[in-house]
Design a protein around this motif. Structure first.
Motif, mmCIF file in Angstrom:
data_model
loop_
_atom_site.group_PDB
_atom_site.id
_atom_site.type_symbol
_atom_site.label_atom_id
_atom_site.label_comp_id
_atom_site.label_asym_id
_atom_site.label_seq_id
_atom_site.Cartn_x
_atom_site.Cartn_y
_atom_site.Cartn_z
ATOM 1 N N GLU A 52 -10.553 41.818 18.751
ATOM 2 C CA GLU A 52 -9.463 41.640 17.793
ATOM 3 C C GLU A 52 -9.733 40.509 16.803
ATOM 4 N N LEU A 53 -10.407 39.456 17.258
ATOM 5 C CA LEU A 53 -10.582 38.270 16.430
ATOM 6 C C LEU A 53 -11.781 38.303 15.491
ATOM 7 N N THR A 54 -12.781 39.088 15.804
ATOM 8 C CA THR A 54 -14.019 39.050 15.018
ATOM 9 C C THR A 54 -13.794 39.214 13.513
ATOM 10 N N PRO A 55 -12.968 40.152 13.065
ATOM 11 C CA PRO A 55 -12.759 40.244 11.610
ATOM 12 C C PRO A 55 -12.172 38.962 11.010
ATOM 13 N N ARG A 56 -11.222 38.358 11.689
ATOM 14 C CA ARG A 56 -10.607 37.122 11.172
ATOM 15 C C ARG A 56 -11.580 35.950 11.221
ATOM 16 N N LEU A 57 -12.350 35.858 12.308
ATOM 17 C CA LEU A 57 -13.334 34.778 12.400
ATOM 18 C C LEU A 57 -14.421 34.942 11.343
ATOM 19 N N THR A 58 -14.786 36.181 11.070
ATOM 20 C CA THR A 58 -15.773 36.465 10.028
ATOM 21 C C THR A 58 -15.219 36.058 8.661
ATOM 22 N N GLU A 59 -13.951 36.334 8.444
ATOM 23 C CA GLU A 59 -13.295 35.952 7.193
ATOM 24 C C GLU A 59 -13.311 34.429 7.021
ATOM 25 N N GLY A 80 -19.874 29.263 5.994
ATOM 26 C CA GLY A 80 -20.617 28.875 7.189
ATOM 27 C C GLY A 80 -20.762 27.381 7.383
ATOM 28 N N ARG A 81 -20.117 26.588 6.534
ATOM 29 C CA ARG A 81 -20.258 25.128 6.636
ATOM 30 C C ARG A 81 -19.653 24.626 7.947
ATOM 31 N N THR A 82 -20.425 23.806 8.597
ATOM 32 C CA THR A 82 -20.030 23.248 9.887
ATOM 33 C C THR A 82 -18.691 22.532 9.802
ATOM 34 N N GLU A 83 -18.490 21.787 8.739
ATOM 35 C CA GLU A 83 -17.252 21.006 8.595
ATOM 36 C C GLU A 83 -16.020 21.907 8.655
ATOM 37 N N GLY A 84 -16.048 23.038 7.952
ATOM 38 C CA GLY A 84 -14.909 23.953 7.942
ATOM 39 C C GLY A 84 -14.693 24.637 9.278
ATOM 40 N N LEU A 85 -15.778 25.022 9.937
ATOM 41 C CA LEU A 85 -15.672 25.677 11.240
ATOM 42 C C LEU A 85 -15.186 24.684 12.302
ATOM 43 N N PHE A 86 -15.663 23.441 12.181
ATOM 44 C CA PHE A 86 -15.236 22.395 13.103
ATOM 45 C C PHE A 86 -13.735 22.115 12.942
ATOM 46 N N ALA A 87 -13.254 22.113 11.711
ATOM 47 C CA ALA A 87 -11.822 21.894 11.461
ATOM 48 C C ALA A 87 -10.995 22.972 12.162
ATOM 49 N N PHE A 88 -11.463 24.198 12.125
ATOM 50 C CA PHE A 88 -10.762 25.287 12.812
ATOM 51 C C PHE A 88 -10.754 25.061 14.325
ATOM 52 N N VAL A 89 -11.897 24.775 14.910
ATOM 53 C CA VAL A 89 -11.981 24.606 16.361
ATOM 54 C C VAL A 89 -11.136 23.418 16.811
ATOM 55 N N PHE A 129 -21.837 31.466 15.371
ATOM 56 C CA PHE A 129 -20.429 31.064 15.410
ATOM 57 C C PHE A 129 -19.629 32.013 16.295
ATOM 58 N N LEU A 130 -19.800 33.308 16.098
ATOM 59 C CA LEU A 130 -19.058 34.285 16.907
ATOM 60 C C LEU A 130 -19.420 34.164 18.381
ATOM 61 N N ALA A 131 -20.712 34.008 18.678
ATOM 62 C CA ALA A 131 -21.143 33.857 20.077
ATOM 63 C C ALA A 131 -20.586 32.572 20.676
ATOM 64 N N GLY A 132 -20.582 31.499 19.899
ATOM 65 C CA GLY A 132 -20.030 30.234 20.380
ATOM 66 C C GLY A 132 -18.552 30.342 20.681
#
Length: 179
Positions: free
Chosen positions: A94-101, A108-117, A153-156
Motif C-alpha cells: 500500500e505504501l510503495t506508491p506514496r514512498l516513491t512519490e 532522493g536527498r537524504t535530508e528530505g528522507l530523514f525528515a520523513f523518518v 529507501f524502499l528496502a530500508g
C-alpha cells in the motif's frame, strides 16, 4: 531469504535466550556468504538460498536442548517474526506508491528522507537520532550519503517497520513532510 530479515529473526531468537544481537559479520559466517554476498548484505541486497538458510539454521540447533525449550526459544520467535514480515509486505504494497512519490519530490536527498523518518519516531527519540545513524543503520548507505537510491529507501523502510506501524500513521507523516 533477505539477509536483513534473517538477521532480525536471529536477533529475536538471541533475545529470547537473553543473548546480545548478532553482529552483521556473524551472519555472513553462519550462512556461508562469499565476499560479494557479504558486501551486498551490508548494503541490504543479498538473499540467502534455501540451502544457505537451512545449513545456517542447522549450525545453530543444539541437539541437547529439550524440545519444549526449543519450541519456546526458537519456533515461537520465528513464527512471530514471519507474521511480522507478512504484515510488513502488505503494508509496503500500500505504501510503495506514496514512498516513491516522496522520494521523487525530494529527489532522493537524504535530508528530505530523514525528515520523513523522524516524523515516524517517538518524540523522546526524534531529537537524539542522528542522520548518520539513519543512513548506516536504517538505509545501509554511507554515513554522509547525499542521496539514497529509491530501491535502497524502499528496502530500508520495509526492513524497519514495527508492529505498531500502520498505513494510516505513515501516510499522516508523509502528508506532513510532503505539504
Amino acid at each position: 531469504g533477505k539477509v536483513a530479515a534473517v538477521h532480525a529473526l536471529l536477533n529475536a531468537i538471541a533475545q529470547s535466550h537473553n543473548k546480545p544481537p548478532l553482529p552483521p559479520r556473524a551472519i555472513g559466517s553462519i550462512f556461508g556468504l562469499d565476499p560479494g554476498q557479504r558486501r551486498s548484505a551490508e548494503e541490504g541486497g543479498t538473499r540467502l538460498t534455501l540451502e544457505q538458510l537451512t545449513d545456517g539454521l542447522k549450525k545453530m540447533v543444539n541437539d541437547r536442548e529439550p524440545q519444549d525449550k526449543f519450541e519456546q526459544s526458537v519456533v515461537v520467535p520465528m513464527r512471530s517474526h514471519t507474521l511480522r514480515l507478512a504484515r510488513t509486505r502488505d503494508i509496503m504494497a500500500e505504501l510503495t506508491p506514496r514512498l516513491t512519490e516522496l522520494h521523487q519530490q525530494v529527489e532522493g536527498r537524504t535530508e528530505g528522507l530523514f525528515a520523513f523518518v523522524r516524523e515516524l519516531m517517538p518524540d523522546d527519540v526524534r531529537d537524539s537520532f542522528p542522520k548518520a545513524a539513519f543512513c548506516t543503520e536504517l538505509m545501509h548507505v554511507g554515513p554522509t550519503a547525499a542521496t539514497i537510491p529509491l530501491p535502497r529507501f524502499l528496502a530500508g523502510m520495509e526492513d524497519n517497520l514495527d508492529e505498531d506501524d500502520t498505513v494510516e500513521g505513515i501516510c499522516a507523516a508523509l502528508d506532513k513532510v510532503m505539504s
